[in-house]
Design a protein around this motif. Structure first.
Motif, PDB file in Angstrom:
ATOM      1  N   PRO A   1     -12.300   5.206   4.191  1.00  0.00           N
ATOM      2  CA  PRO A   1     -10.983   5.596   4.708  1.00  0.00           C
ATOM      3  C   PRO A   1     -10.149   4.391   5.157  1.00  0.00           C
ATOM      4  O   PRO A   1      -9.871   4.200   6.349  1.00  0.00           O
ATOM      5  CB  PRO A   1     -11.342   6.497   5.884  1.00  0.00           C
ATOM      6  N   VAL A   2      -9.768   3.577   4.201  1.00  0.00           N
ATOM      7  CA  VAL A   2      -9.022   2.347   4.507  1.00  0.00           C
ATOM      8  C   VAL A   2      -7.737   2.336   3.688  1.00  0.00           C
ATOM      9  O   VAL A   2      -7.739   2.609   2.495  1.00  0.00           O
ATOM     10  CB  VAL A   2      -9.846   1.086   4.181  1.00  0.00           C
ATOM     11  N   ASP A   3      -6.630   2.029   4.355  1.00  0.00           N
ATOM     12  CA  ASP A   3      -5.333   1.855   3.696  1.00  0.00           C
ATOM     13  C   ASP A   3      -5.050   0.368   3.564  1.00  0.00           C
ATOM     14  O   ASP A   3      -5.476  -0.432   4.407  1.00  0.00           O
ATOM     15  CB  ASP A   3      -4.219   2.508   4.520  1.00  0.00           C
ATOM     16  N   SER A   4      -4.334  -0.003   2.505  1.00  0.00           N
ATOM     17  CA  SER A   4      -3.969  -1.413   2.332  1.00  0.00           C
ATOM     18  C   SER A   4      -2.484  -1.525   2.026  1.00  0.00           C
ATOM     19  O   SER A   4      -1.937  -0.723   1.268  1.00  0.00           O
ATOM     20  CB  SER A   4      -4.787  -2.039   1.196  1.00  0.00           C
ATOM     21  N   ILE A   5      -1.865  -2.525   2.634  1.00  0.00           N
ATOM     22  CA  ILE A   5      -0.434  -2.776   2.420  1.00  0.00           C
ATOM     23  C   ILE A   5      -0.255  -4.262   2.171  1.00  0.00           C
ATOM     24  O   ILE A   5      -0.501  -5.086   3.061  1.00  0.00           O
ATOM     25  CB  ILE A   5       0.396  -2.337   3.640  1.00  0.00           C
ATOM     26  N   ALA A   6       0.149  -4.626   0.952  1.00  0.00           N
ATOM     27  CA  ALA A   6       0.390  -6.021   0.594  1.00  0.00           C
ATOM     28  C   ALA A   6       1.886  -6.248   0.468  1.00  0.00           C
ATOM     29  O   ALA A   6       2.610  -5.430  -0.109  1.00  0.00           O
ATOM     30  CB  ALA A   6      -0.309  -6.362  -0.716  1.00  0.00           C
ATOM     31  N   GLN A   7       2.360  -7.375   0.992  1.00  0.00           N
ATOM     32  CA  GLN A   7       3.790  -7.651   1.003  1.00  0.00           C
ATOM     33  C   GLN A   7       4.016  -9.139   1.300  1.00  0.00           C
ATOM     34  O   GLN A   7       3.101  -9.850   1.720  1.00  0.00           O
ATOM     35  CB  GLN A   7       4.470  -6.803   2.076  1.00  0.00           C
ATOM     36  N   PRO A   8       5.253  -9.617   1.109  1.00  0.00           N
ATOM     37  CA  PRO A   8       5.557 -10.986   1.521  1.00  0.00           C
ATOM     38  C   PRO A   8       5.358 -11.158   3.026  1.00  0.00           C
ATOM     39  O   PRO A   8       5.649 -10.249   3.812  1.00  0.00           O
ATOM     40  CB  PRO A   8       7.038 -11.136   1.145  1.00  0.00           C
ATOM     41  N   ALA A   9       4.837 -12.290   3.422  1.00  0.00           N
ATOM     42  CA  ALA A   9       4.585 -12.532   4.840  1.00  0.00           C
ATOM     43  C   ALA A   9       5.887 -12.710   5.622  1.00  0.00           C
ATOM     44  O   ALA A   9       5.984 -12.309   6.787  1.00  0.00           O
ATOM     45  CB  ALA A   9       3.707 -13.773   5.010  1.00  0.00           C
ATOM     46  N   GLU A  10       6.884 -13.285   4.972  1.00  0.00           N
ATOM     47  CA  GLU A  10       8.162 -13.502   5.649  1.00  0.00           C
ATOM     48  C   GLU A  10       8.947 -12.197   5.734  1.00  0.00           C
ATOM     49  O   GLU A  10       9.020 -11.433   4.774  1.00  0.00           O
ATOM     50  CB  GLU A  10       8.987 -14.545   4.894  1.00  0.00           C
TER      51      GLU A  10
END
Length: 296
Positions: free
Chosen positions: A69-78
């Motif tokens: 049960p893990v969600d992941s959100i990848a995005q630019p750090a800035e």
């Protein structure tokens, strides 16, 4: 590093070895991955990385989870911390569909809920479905609104999400296909800066079976996002939108970070970012807030 992958799970369900496996998976794909930064022990952590697109990082993480049960959100750090939040209300900020619950007082909950389900999954036009459901409630005493409100509950994490963002200078707006009668109360209780929804019409004692035109639909939600961003002098990249239904898709696609929250199948399939397991505090972790910074 230019990107960050945030891993979020229900409290106590994010073990360090799982994070290590995700980091290893990123490296195997050619990424340069940094060390994990815990935002909340065994609940949320950041993994900085370069060399992969956000979609690739999320896909790699999903393969590692193997049903955990893990969600992941990848995005630019800035630019992670957003200055405008647009949130759906029903089944997002509150746990129920308020129109369905209101219909229960007319003995029509199952009939109305089926129309709601089809509308939220994009099977029928939202405005048409709303008018049809409201018409079925003609003559219902206004006391039913108060009774429905008394049994309306907030989604876990809703208050922390809104009050933390407001405390850090963000404008938080409700944008609901429901009714201002409910959004005004939710906004006051949770701390939203503004609220936008449909006007349910009555004759002073009972519902007339009509809603004021034009209907506040998916296009109105998108317009509200753009107008508020313009008024605040913000680019859309500085905005966050969250919702669960088909009428949220346009605003989710336009926002800098659009999150499908415990969403209907058509929405989950279309959204790049999903939260399927964690509560609404996941949206704070996604912005880099630590649990110690949350406003209760």
């Amino acid at each position: 590093m230019q990107h960050v992958l945030t891993l979020i799970a229900p409290a106590g369900q994010l073990p360090a070895p799982l994070i290590a496996r995700v980091r290893s998976a990123l490296v195997t794909l050619g990424a340069n991955a940094g060390s994990a930064d815990w935002l909340a022990a065994e609940e949320a952590a950041d993994l900085p990385f370069d060399g992969l697109a956000p979609e690739q990082a999320q896909a790699a993480a999903a393969r590692v989870f193997e049903g955990a049960p893990v969600d992941s959100i990848a995005q630019p750090a800035e630019g992670r911390r957003k200055r405008l939040l647009i949130a759906d209300m029903d089944s997002t900020i509150v746990t129920s569909e308020t129109l369905d619950e209101l219909a229960a007082y007319a003995g029509l909950k199952e009939r109305v809920a089926e129309i709601t389900r089809r509308s939220m999954n994009g099977e029928i036009d939202f405005a048409t479905a709303l008018r049809e459901r409201v018409a079925m409630l003609k003559g219902l005493a206004l006391a039913a609104l108060e009774a429905t409100w008394a049994d309306t509950h907030l989604m876990p994490g809703a208050t922390a999400l809104v009050r933390t963002m407001v405390a850090n200078g963000a404008h938080c707006a409700l944008a609901s296909g429901g009714f201002t009668w409910f959004t005004s109360r939710v906004a006051e209780k949770v701390g939203f800066t503004s609220h936008h929804a449909n006007l349910l019409e009555d004759d002073g004692s009972s519902l007339t079976g009509t809603v004021a035109e034009p209907v506040f639909d998916r296009h109105a939600k998108l317009t509200t996002l753009k107008q508020l961003a313009a008024e605040l002098g913000l680019p859309l990249t500085d905005t966050l939108a969250v919702g669960d239904g088909a009428n949220d898709l346009d605003m989710l696609a336009a926002a800098g970070l659009g999150v499908a929250y415990h969403a209907k199948p058509v929405v989950a399939a279309a959204a790049r970012v999903r939260v399927d397991h964690a509560d609404l505090r996941a949206l704070l972790f996604a912005q880099g807030y630590r649990a110690a910074e949350f406003v209760a």
